[in-house]
Design a protein around this motif. Sequence first.
Motif, mmCIF file in Angstrom:
data_model
loop_
_atom_site.group_PDB
_atom_site.id
_atom_site.type_symbol
_atom_site.label_atom_id
_atom_site.label_comp_id
_atom_site.label_asym_id
_atom_site.label_seq_id
_atom_site.Cartn_x
_atom_site.Cartn_y
_atom_site.Cartn_z
ATOM 1 N N UNK A 82 1.240 -1.097 -0.178
ATOM 2 C CA UNK A 82 -0.128 0.023 -0.060
ATOM 3 C C UNK A 82 0.801 0.910 -0.126
ATOM 4 N N UNK A 83 0.134 2.452 -0.085
ATOM 5 C CA UNK A 83 0.739 3.720 -0.534
ATOM 6 C C UNK A 83 0.898 4.597 -1.019
ATOM 7 N N UNK A 84 1.544 5.498 -0.747
ATOM 8 C CA UNK A 84 1.165 6.457 -2.324
ATOM 9 C C UNK A 84 1.837 6.287 -3.436
ATOM 10 N N UNK A 85 0.887 6.283 -5.194
ATOM 11 C CA UNK A 85 1.119 6.032 -5.874
ATOM 12 C C UNK A 85 1.743 6.654 -6.635
ATOM 13 N N UNK A 86 3.290 6.697 -6.941
ATOM 14 C CA UNK A 86 3.875 7.630 -7.309
ATOM 15 C C UNK A 86 4.211 7.597 -9.247
ATOM 16 N N UNK A 87 3.525 8.209 -9.924
ATOM 17 C CA UNK A 87 3.072 8.398 -11.679
ATOM 18 C C UNK A 87 4.731 7.988 -12.042
ATOM 19 N N UNK A 88 5.293 8.474 -11.777
ATOM 20 C CA UNK A 88 6.760 8.624 -12.581
ATOM 21 C C UNK A 88 6.970 7.124 -12.646
ATOM 22 N N UNK A 89 6.579 6.155 -12.326
ATOM 23 C CA UNK A 89 7.631 5.177 -11.852
ATOM 24 C C UNK A 89 6.941 3.942 -11.821
ATOM 25 N N UNK A 90 5.329 4.489 -11.617
ATOM 26 C CA UNK A 90 4.331 3.553 -11.771
ATOM 27 C C UNK A 90 4.314 2.299 -10.459
ATOM 28 N N UNK A 91 4.910 3.120 -9.004
ATOM 29 C CA UNK A 91 5.090 2.931 -7.816
ATOM 30 C C UNK A 91 4.288 3.288 -6.637
ATOM 31 N N UNK A 92 4.097 2.400 -5.641
ATOM 32 C CA UNK A 92 4.217 2.894 -4.082
ATOM 33 C C UNK A 92 4.790 2.788 -3.536
ATOM 34 N N UNK A 93 5.020 3.908 -3.431
ATOM 35 C CA UNK A 93 5.636 4.615 -2.036
ATOM 36 C C UNK A 93 5.395 5.196 0.024
ATOM 37 N N UNK A 98 21.626 6.261 -6.032
ATOM 38 C CA UNK A 98 21.587 6.947 -5.812
ATOM 39 C C UNK A 98 19.721 6.645 -6.122
ATOM 40 N N UNK A 99 18.601 7.636 -5.783
ATOM 41 C CA UNK A 99 17.209 8.131 -6.583
ATOM 42 C C UNK A 99 17.275 9.045 -6.580
ATOM 43 N N UNK A 100 16.204 9.892 -8.258
ATOM 44 C CA UNK A 100 15.480 11.078 -8.002
ATOM 45 C C UNK A 100 15.056 11.290 -6.958
ATOM 46 N N UNK A 101 14.341 10.604 -6.217
ATOM 47 C CA UNK A 101 12.644 10.941 -5.482
ATOM 48 C C UNK A 101 13.147 10.683 -3.730
ATOM 49 N N UNK A 102 13.140 11.219 -2.774
ATOM 50 C CA UNK A 102 13.073 11.282 -1.848
ATOM 51 C C UNK A 102 12.143 9.961 -1.446
ATOM 52 N N UNK A 103 11.144 9.229 -1.724
ATOM 53 C CA UNK A 103 10.307 8.486 -0.974
ATOM 54 C C UNK A 103 10.608 7.040 -1.760
ATOM 55 N N UNK A 104 10.892 7.188 -3.088
ATOM 56 C CA UNK A 104 11.605 5.675 -3.476
ATOM 57 C C UNK A 104 13.340 5.562 -2.277
ATOM 58 N N UNK A 105 13.829 6.462 -2.457
ATOM 59 C CA UNK A 105 14.906 6.161 -1.729
ATOM 60 C C UNK A 105 14.846 5.795 0.002
#
Length: 261
Positions: free
Chosen positions: A142-153, A183-190
């Motif tokens: 579950x989590x917030x949908x980050x559309x740039x990576x089609x991922x939940x974070x 490294x990652x481009x997104x804080x939540x992804x990292x």
Amino acid sequence: MKSDRAQAIRQFLFSNGSSQIAAIAEAVGASVPTLRRDLTQLEEQGVIVRTHGGARLSDHFEGEVAFEQREAQGLAAKRAIGDLAYDMLQPGTSVFLDSGTTVLQLARRIRLDPLPLNIFTNCLPAAQLLIDVEGVKVTLLGGHLRKENSSLVGPLAEEMLDRLWFKQLFLGGGAIAEDGNIYSVDENESRLNTVMLSRAEQRILLADSSKFGARLTYKVAPLSRLQTIISDNGLGAEWIERIEAFGTEIAIAALQDAVRP
């Protein structure tokens, strides 16, 4: 409408923004009447929005097309890496598949050659690929949908991971810098990637050679947190030596391994 022409229309509108019908028709090799019918279908599907004399992608589909473009970049290398990662899978275990286009190739290989696995993922495309595969149980974070990576974070995804343990983690990497860190481009992804690394027995990074020698904004973890890195044969000897100096195993996937019927 042919699926390849529909994809070409989407890609063109993603790259060029709102465009006139004549320009779209020329770009995809269709007549104007044919293109008008195509656009009507795509509008009914919610893919595009008609404008005066033209069309643009709907906001909902921009992120999906961006993901498709990234997936197509270096595809042969990503498939080779996915094939080699597949050989490391242990049937009957719990596995986490991170979001990202290289890890997605591993999901595609599992769909082609199913194994009994309990798969967890924060990647929507991976979950969709595996949802009906026999013997594969899929759990989506579950989590917030980050559309740039089609991922939940986000915090909900991190909290769920804290309650889980995996035999293997297959992690994607936005960049691997000379300082020996991912490294990652997104804080939540990292943040989520960092939690993933603390919840798996065997930690494997899937990263094509173009990711090495680059640096993004947010640090994930040092390479020493990994047991194995799988890359392609475009990775130079200097990087291979550097990885081994961190105590991490490096596996090189030959590009010809990616060719499949």
